[in-house]
Design an enzyme around this catalytic site. Structure first.
Site, PDB file in Angstrom:
ATOM      1  N   GLU A 128      65.234 -15.100  41.594  1.00 40.93           N
ATOM      2  CA  GLU A 128      65.053 -13.769  40.974  1.00 40.93           C
ATOM      3  C   GLU A 128      66.317 -13.317  40.228  1.00 40.93           C
ATOM      4  O   GLU A 128      66.254 -12.434  39.369  1.00 40.93           O
ATOM      5  CB  GLU A 128      64.727 -12.712  42.053  1.00 40.93           C
ATOM      6  CG  GLU A 128      63.355 -12.849  42.703  1.00 40.93           C
ATOM      7  CD  GLU A 128      63.287 -13.990  43.734  1.00 40.93           C
ATOM      8  OE1 GLU A 128      64.329 -14.306  44.337  1.00 40.93           O
ATOM      9  OE2 GLU A 128      62.197 -14.575  43.899  1.00 40.93           O
ATOM     10  N   ASN A 129      67.467 -13.921  40.558  1.00 38.07           N
ATOM     11  CA  ASN A 129      68.723 -13.467  39.939  1.00 38.07           C
ATOM     12  C   ASN A 129      68.801 -13.734  38.436  1.00 38.07           C
ATOM     13  O   ASN A 129      69.637 -13.151  37.737  1.00 38.07           O
ATOM     14  CB  ASN A 129      69.944 -14.097  40.633  1.00 38.07           C
ATOM     15  CG  ASN A 129      70.262 -13.482  41.977  1.00 38.07           C
ATOM     16  OD1 ASN A 129      70.835 -14.122  42.857  1.00 38.07           O
ATOM     17  ND2 ASN A 129      69.901 -12.214  42.174  1.00 38.07           N
TER      18      ASN A 129
ATOM     19  N   SER B 159      69.597 -16.527  43.594  1.00 37.82           N
ATOM     20  CA  SER B 159      68.169 -16.654  43.896  1.00 37.82           C
ATOM     21  C   SER B 159      67.382 -16.905  42.614  1.00 37.82           C
ATOM     22  O   SER B 159      67.877 -16.664  41.500  1.00 37.82           O
ATOM     23  CB  SER B 159      67.667 -15.375  44.565  1.00 37.82           C
ATOM     24  OG  SER B 159      67.567 -14.347  43.610  1.00 37.82           O
TER      25      SER B 159
ATOM     26  N   ARG C   9      68.917 -10.725  35.997  1.00 40.95           N
ATOM     27  CA  ARG C   9      70.108  -9.879  35.795  1.00 40.95           C
ATOM     28  C   ARG C   9      70.556  -9.963  34.329  1.00 40.95           C
ATOM     29  O   ARG C   9      70.174 -10.890  33.623  1.00 40.95           O
ATOM     30  CB  ARG C   9      71.240 -10.356  36.706  1.00 40.95           C
ATOM     31  CG  ARG C   9      70.918 -10.108  38.150  1.00 40.95           C
ATOM     32  CD  ARG C   9      72.091 -10.345  39.041  1.00 40.95           C
ATOM     33  NE  ARG C   9      71.704  -9.962  40.385  1.00 40.95           N
ATOM     34  CZ  ARG C   9      72.539  -9.583  41.335  1.00 40.95           C
ATOM     35  NH1 ARG C   9      73.828  -9.550  41.098  1.00 40.95           N
ATOM     36  NH2 ARG C   9      72.102  -9.234  42.532  1.00 40.95           N
TER      37      ARG C   9
ATOM     38  N   SER D  56      64.757 -10.996  51.306  1.00 42.85           N
ATOM     39  CA  SER D  56      64.939 -11.326  49.886  1.00 42.85           C
ATOM     40  C   SER D  56      64.582 -12.785  49.559  1.00 42.85           C
ATOM     41  O   SER D  56      65.315 -13.450  48.833  1.00 42.85           O
ATOM     42  CB  SER D  56      66.372 -11.025  49.428  1.00 42.85           C
ATOM     43  OG  SER D  56      66.638  -9.665  49.583  1.00 42.85           O
TER      44      SER D  56
ATOM     45  N   ASP E  17      75.779 -10.038  50.226  1.00 49.69           N
ATOM     46  CA  ASP E  17      75.344  -8.949  49.355  1.00 49.69           C
ATOM     47  C   ASP E  17      76.435  -7.888  49.237  1.00 49.69           C
ATOM     48  O   ASP E  17      77.195  -7.670  50.183  1.00 49.69           O
ATOM     49  CB  ASP E  17      74.062  -8.341  49.948  1.00 49.69           C
ATOM     50  CG  ASP E  17      73.286  -7.535  48.922  1.00 49.69           C
ATOM     51  OD1 ASP E  17      73.649  -7.578  47.730  1.00 49.69           O
ATOM     52  OD2 ASP E  17      72.321  -6.870  49.320  1.00 49.69           O
ATOM     53  N   GLY E  18      76.477  -7.230  48.074  1.00 47.59           N
ATOM     54  CA  GLY E  18      77.363  -6.080  47.919  1.00 47.59           C
ATOM     55  C   GLY E  18      78.568  -6.314  47.014  1.00 47.59           C
ATOM     56  O   GLY E  18      79.453  -5.462  46.934  1.00 47.59           O
ATOM     57  N   ASN E  19      78.576  -7.445  46.310  1.00 44.06           N
ATOM     58  CA  ASN E  19      79.706  -7.699  45.392  1.00 44.06           C
ATOM     59  C   ASN E  19      79.792  -6.623  44.311  1.00 44.06           C
ATOM     60  O   ASN E  19      80.878  -6.151  43.965  1.00 44.06           O
ATOM     61  CB  ASN E  19      79.538  -9.053  44.692  1.00 44.06           C
ATOM     62  CG  ASN E  19      79.626 -10.224  45.649  1.00 44.06           C
ATOM     63  OD1 ASN E  19      80.015 -10.048  46.789  1.00 44.06           O
ATOM     64  ND2 ASN E  19      79.271 -11.406  45.179  1.00 44.06           N
TER      65      ASN E  19
ATOM     66  N   ARG F 112      66.644  -6.716  54.348  1.00 43.00           N
ATOM     67  CA  ARG F 112      65.552  -7.513  53.751  1.00 43.00           C
ATOM     68  C   ARG F 112      65.889  -8.988  53.841  1.00 43.00           C
ATOM     69  O   ARG F 112      67.061  -9.354  53.892  1.00 43.00           O
ATOM     70  CB  ARG F 112      65.435  -7.193  52.246  1.00 43.00           C
ATOM     71  CG  ARG F 112      64.865  -5.882  51.886  1.00 43.00           C
ATOM     72  CD  ARG F 112      64.697  -5.807  50.369  1.00 43.00           C
ATOM     73  NE  ARG F 112      65.962  -5.808  49.671  1.00 43.00           N
ATOM     74  CZ  ARG F 112      66.696  -4.731  49.433  1.00 43.00           C
ATOM     75  NH1 ARG F 112      66.285  -3.562  49.843  1.00 43.00           N
ATOM     76  NH2 ARG F 112      67.835  -4.819  48.787  1.00 43.00           N
TER      77      ARG F 112
ATOM     78  N   ARG G 212      81.729  -5.685  37.495  1.00 51.06           N
ATOM     79  CA  ARG G 212      80.961  -6.382  38.536  1.00 51.06           C
ATOM     80  C   ARG G 212      81.474  -7.807  38.754  1.00 51.06           C
ATOM     81  O   ARG G 212      81.475  -8.320  39.872  1.00 51.06           O
ATOM     82  CB  ARG G 212      79.476  -6.447  38.144  1.00 51.06           C
ATOM     83  CG  ARG G 212      78.738  -5.133  38.297  1.00 51.06           C
ATOM     84  CD  ARG G 212      77.284  -5.290  37.868  1.00 51.06           C
ATOM     85  NE  ARG G 212      76.564  -6.249  38.702  1.00 51.06           N
ATOM     86  CZ  ARG G 212      76.026  -5.973  39.880  1.00 51.06           C
ATOM     87  NH1 ARG G 212      76.133  -4.752  40.378  1.00 51.06           N
ATOM     88  NH2 ARG G 212      75.377  -6.893  40.563  1.00 51.06           N
TER      89      ARG G 212
HETATM   90  C1  FPP Z   1      75.186 -10.377  45.668  1.00 51.08           C
HETATM   91  O1  FPP Z   1      75.918  -9.232  45.311  1.00 51.08           O
HETATM   92  C2  FPP Z   1      75.914 -11.587  45.292  1.00 51.08           C
HETATM   93  C3  FPP Z   1      75.478 -12.541  44.410  1.00 51.08           C
HETATM   94  C4  FPP Z   1      74.203 -12.486  43.702  1.00 51.08           C
HETATM   95  C5  FPP Z   1      76.308 -13.703  44.077  1.00 51.08           C
HETATM   96  C6  FPP Z   1      76.972 -14.323  45.261  1.00 51.08           C
HETATM   97  C7  FPP Z   1      77.917 -15.334  44.787  1.00 51.08           C
HETATM   98  C8  FPP Z   1      79.157 -15.513  45.269  1.00 51.08           C
HETATM   99  C9  FPP Z   1      79.767 -14.747  46.365  1.00 51.08           C
HETATM  100  C10 FPP Z   1      79.955 -16.603  44.701  1.00 51.08           C
HETATM  101  C11 FPP Z   1      79.648 -17.854  45.441  1.00 51.08           C
HETATM  102  C12 FPP Z   1      80.314 -19.001  44.803  1.00 51.08           C
HETATM  103  C13 FPP Z   1      80.061 -20.287  45.103  1.00 51.08           C
HETATM  104  C14 FPP Z   1      80.748 -21.370  44.391  1.00 51.08           C
HETATM  105  C15 FPP Z   1      79.082 -20.680  46.121  1.00 51.08           C
HETATM  106  P1  FPP Z   1      75.260  -8.222  44.292  1.00 51.08           P
HETATM  107  O2  FPP Z   1      75.711  -8.571  42.930  1.00 51.08           O
HETATM  108  O3  FPP Z   1      73.773  -8.223  44.470  1.00 51.08           O
HETATM  109  O4  FPP Z   1      75.873  -6.888  44.778  1.00 51.08           O
HETATM  110  P2  FPP Z   1      75.204  -5.435  44.641  1.00 51.08           P
HETATM  111  O5  FPP Z   1      73.929  -5.480  45.446  1.00 51.08           O
HETATM  112  O6  FPP Z   1      76.250  -4.542  45.266  1.00 51.08           O
HETATM  113  O7  FPP Z   1      74.990  -5.179  43.188  1.00 51.08           O
END
Ligand code: FPP
Length: 264
Positions: free
Chosen positions: A83-84, A81, A87, A212, A36-38, A210, A49
């Site tokens: 739920e994603n 997920s 987005r 989630s 989490d946190g990208n 959480r 993002r």
């Molecule tokens: C949550 O951060 C991250 C995700 C929903 C995507 C995770 C996916 C990757 C790291 C890529 C994985 C790739 C492969 C091929 C398995 P967020 O977007 O919810 O961050 P935020 O809460 O800060 O908005």
């Protein structure tokens, strides 16, 4: 330029030794991660993002490599997920394309490094091209004996439990199963994770506390490590800290410590 998934670009990155501060006999067999946190990482850096997700892939590559080097048997990550889908459409499209391009680029290296990749979730709702790549990757690495790497994609814990219940109900309705035989062992055979031991350790980044809807059944007795680190910044030190935290816990599985038992 990103480095290949597992194979490092220089010799230093090959087979990193387990840090001396960790006990190799008390490592978790299975680590699950909510990455989490990208988005927040990108926002802090005033980047789109999407750049956060791309940086998240690099963090995943190095985490997989470390887990493999340090002898972890199973790594399961929450990539997308159920739920994603809610987005913004552009972000969902970007993520699907990102999964495709990562798979295309890295699968050969994953195979060379003996990684066995699997995808858990409702895969038939994913774009057809991504489904093809997923099937190719699963088939190519099916007989590998290194780390099991599970990518939860269009995964939801409640959906997984409902599907398991449905499968058992169908067998009962067909007269093939006596309902009195349904117990925890039989139930978990219907889960997507039936080939793996349950996670011993759940890591969640970015400070959120959480589950989630992630591996609701399987995490029943997992130790939980939450770190404020945002996923793209998760590195060797972060993994070592998570493992040190894990090794500091006494796992009792609902029972009592031997020390406490002695006092009774
Ligand atoms: C949550 O951060 C991250 C995700 C929903 C995507 C995770 C996916 C990757 C790291 C890529 C994985 C790739 C492969 C091929 C398995 P967020 O977007 O919810 O961050 P935020 O809460 O800060 O908005």
């Amino acid at each position: 330029m990103t480095t290949p998934f597992i194979v490092g670009s220089n010799n230093e990155s090959f087979n990193k030794a387990l840090p001396a501060s960790l006990d190799e006999n008390r490592l978790p067999k299975h680590i699950a991660i909510i990455m989490d946190g990208n988005g927040r990482w990108a926002k802090i850096k005033k980047l789109p993002r999407a750049m956060g997700h791309s940086a998240g892939v690099d963090a995943l590559k190095s985490t997989l490599r470390l887990c493999s080097d340090w002898g972890i048997k199973v790594l399961t990550v929450y990539a997308f997920s159920t739920e994603n889908w809610s987005r913004p459409k552009e972000e969902v499209n970007f993520l699907m394309k990102l999964f495709e391009s990562v798979l295309k680029k890295e699968i050969e290296y994953l195979n060379i490094e003996d990684v066995r990749i699997n995808f858990l979730g409702d895969l038939d709702e994913l774009p057809a091209r991504l489904q093809d790549l997923i099937n190719q990757a699963i088939n190519l690495t099916r007989n590998n004996t290194g780390i099991n790497f599970n990518v939860c994609t269009n995964y939801g814990g409640r959906r997984e439990l409902v599907l398991a219940a449905k499968k058992l109900a169908n067998r009962v309705a067909e007269g093939k199963l006596d309902p009195s035989l349904i117990d925890e062992n039989l139930f978990e055979k219907e889960l997507l994770t039936s080939n793996y031991v349950d996670p011993d350790l759940l890591i969640r980044t970015s400070g959120e506390k959480r589950l989630s809807n992630f591996l609701l059944w399987q995490l029943a007795y997992a130790e939980i490590h939450v770190t404020d680190t945002l996923w793209p910044d998760f590195n060797e030190e972060s993994l070592r800290n998570a493992l040190l935290d894990y090794q500091s816990r006494r796992r009792r599985f609902g029972g009592l410590d031997n020390a406490v038992k002695d006092q009774l």
